[in-house]
Design an enzyme around this catalytic site. Structure first.
Site, short mmCIF file in Angstrom:
data_model
loop_
_atom_site.label_atom_id
_atom_site.label_comp_id
_atom_site.label_asym_id
_atom_site.label_seq_id
_atom_site.Cartn_x
_atom_site.Cartn_y
_atom_site.Cartn_z
N GLY A 172 5.08 -70.97 -32.85
CA GLY A 172 4.55 -72.14 -31.97
C GLY A 172 3.16 -72.55 -32.76
O GLY A 172 3.07 -73.84 -32.81
N ASN A 178 6.96 -70.79 -39.37
CA ASN A 178 8.40 -71.08 -39.28
C ASN A 178 8.32 -72.16 -38.35
O ASN A 178 8.16 -72.29 -37.07
CB ASN A 178 8.96 -69.97 -38.68
N TRP A 179 8.76 -73.50 -38.71
CA TRP A 179 8.79 -74.78 -37.88
C TRP A 179 9.88 -74.66 -36.77
O TRP A 179 10.11 -75.62 -36.00
CB TRP A 179 8.46 -75.69 -38.62
N LYS A 180 10.77 -73.92 -37.05
CA LYS A 180 12.17 -73.81 -36.35
C LYS A 180 12.56 -75.49 -36.29
O LYS A 180 12.50 -76.15 -37.36
CB LYS A 180 11.91 -73.22 -35.00
N GLY A 183 7.90 -66.52 -28.88
CA GLY A 183 7.79 -67.65 -27.91
C GLY A 183 7.60 -67.44 -26.44
O GLY A 183 7.62 -68.26 -25.52
N SER A 210 4.49 -64.62 -30.89
CA SER A 210 3.23 -65.08 -30.23
C SER A 210 2.00 -64.83 -30.80
O SER A 210 0.85 -64.42 -30.42
CB SER A 210 3.34 -64.36 -28.70
N GLU A 253 9.68 -58.82 -35.97
CA GLU A 253 9.62 -59.77 -34.92
C GLU A 253 10.14 -59.23 -33.90
O GLU A 253 11.34 -59.48 -33.84
CB GLU A 253 10.12 -61.38 -35.29
N GLU A 300 16.92 -65.51 -33.91
CA GLU A 300 17.43 -66.73 -33.24
C GLU A 300 18.72 -67.06 -34.07
O GLU A 300 19.77 -67.30 -33.28
CB GLU A 300 16.73 -67.89 -33.26
N HIS A 330 16.60 -64.24 -39.12
CA HIS A 330 15.58 -64.67 -37.98
C HIS A 330 16.50 -64.11 -36.72
O HIS A 330 17.81 -64.54 -36.56
CB HIS A 330 15.32 -66.00 -37.86
P1 13P Z 1 6.37 -67.46 -31.69
O1 13P Z 1 5.10 -67.63 -32.75
O2 13P Z 1 6.36 -69.02 -31.30
O3 13P Z 1 6.27 -66.60 -30.87
O4 13P Z 1 7.59 -67.73 -32.69
C1 13P Z 1 7.70 -66.42 -33.53
C2 13P Z 1 8.74 -66.43 -34.68
O5 13P Z 1 9.87 -66.38 -34.33
C3 13P Z 1 8.48 -66.95 -35.98
O6 13P Z 1 9.57 -66.85 -36.82
#
Ligand code: 13P
Length: 252
Positions: free
Chosen positions: A237, A10-12, A175, A215, A169, A100, A98
């Site tokens: 990340g 997931n590149w966000k 993150g 993470s 998640e 977020e 997600h």
């Molecule tokens: P991280 O791997 O940066 O913790 O993010 C996880 C995530 O939200 C993937 O969708």
């Protein structure tokens, strides 16, 4: 039943257009020689990349998906993108719910339910994201919160439920550099599979892929993937660097 192993990136909200093309190319090149064919790679870049990267990765076996989808067919929904638009550029996956998006854009279990239905109707595989906050875990509410989030799948037929991918998640691990331990994650994955069995049946529960996210890095992927009910990862990340992403995909 043998479940599909999946490493999903997931590149966000990262990468310019050119950077995205570069990263996708590196992933394609490395995956061709390094990743075992049974591991499915998926990437979820921001919208502006989707058409170009879907073309770039055509024939590679790497799936490309959106980070969000609108539940409506079309209409006056400024800033949104529909399932048929995604289909028209050959996109076959989408993230739904997600954390977020739940946190910053008011996504609810009800809106997620509608998004799952719309995705499946258009033959787009929803990767439905669930997971508790730190406060919910500390209040010992994590199992019930996740069960409630899973109820977004309740209206699906058995056939449609089997098309979904799930991603657990825990919000406190996203993150933050704090990963759930392999045992903590697996305990929740077993619970999720039980909830799916209750809503549908054992066959669907044992066939559905459940990814862990939060993470995930090359140095912890192996221990997570060794667990009985963890079928892969949704990576944030570490998916922004081709070497790390591929190293995680090699950890099955
Ligand atoms: P991280 O791997 O940066 O913790 O993010 C996880 C995530 O939200 C993937 O969708």
């Amino acid at each position: 039943m043998k479940r599909q192993k999946i490493a999903a990136g997931n590149w966000k909200m990262h990468k310019t257009f050119e950077e995205g093309q570069g990263l996708a190319q590196e992933i394609r090149t490395m995956a061709a020689t390094e990743v075992m064919p049974e591991a499915k790679l998926l990437i979820f870049p921001p919208y502006i990349h989707l058409q170009a990267i879907a073309k770039q990765l055509a024939g590679s076996g790497i799936g490309v998906g959106a980070q969000n989808i609108n539940q409506n067919e079309q209409g006056a929904f400024t800033g949104e993108v529909s399932a048929s638009m995604l289909k028209s550029i050959d996109i076959h996956y989408t993230l739904v719910g997600h954390s977020e998006r739940r946190q910053y854009y008011n996504e609810t279990n009800a809106s997620c339910a509608a998004k799952i239905v719309t995705s499946i109707k258009h033959n787009i595989v929803p990767v439905y994201c669930i997971g508790e906050t730190l406060a919910e875990r500390e209040a010992n509410a994590h199992f019930s919160i996740v069960e409630e989030q899973l109820s977004a799948m309740k209206g699906l037929s058995n056939e449609d439920a089997a098309k979904c991918i799930l991603a657990y998640e825990p919000v406190w691990a996203i993150g933050t550099g704090v990963t759930a331990s392999a045992d903590q994650a697996n305990e929740m994955h077993i619970h999720i599979r039980k909830c799916v069995a209750n809503m549908f049946n054992d066959e669907i529960a044992s066939g559905i892929s459940i990814l862990y996210g939060g993470s995930v890095k090359p140095d912890n992927a192996k221990s997570l993937f060794a667990m009985s009910d963890i079928d892969g990862a949704l990576i944030g990340g570490a998916a922004l660097a081709s070497r790390d992403f591929i190293d995680i995909a090699k950890s099955f």
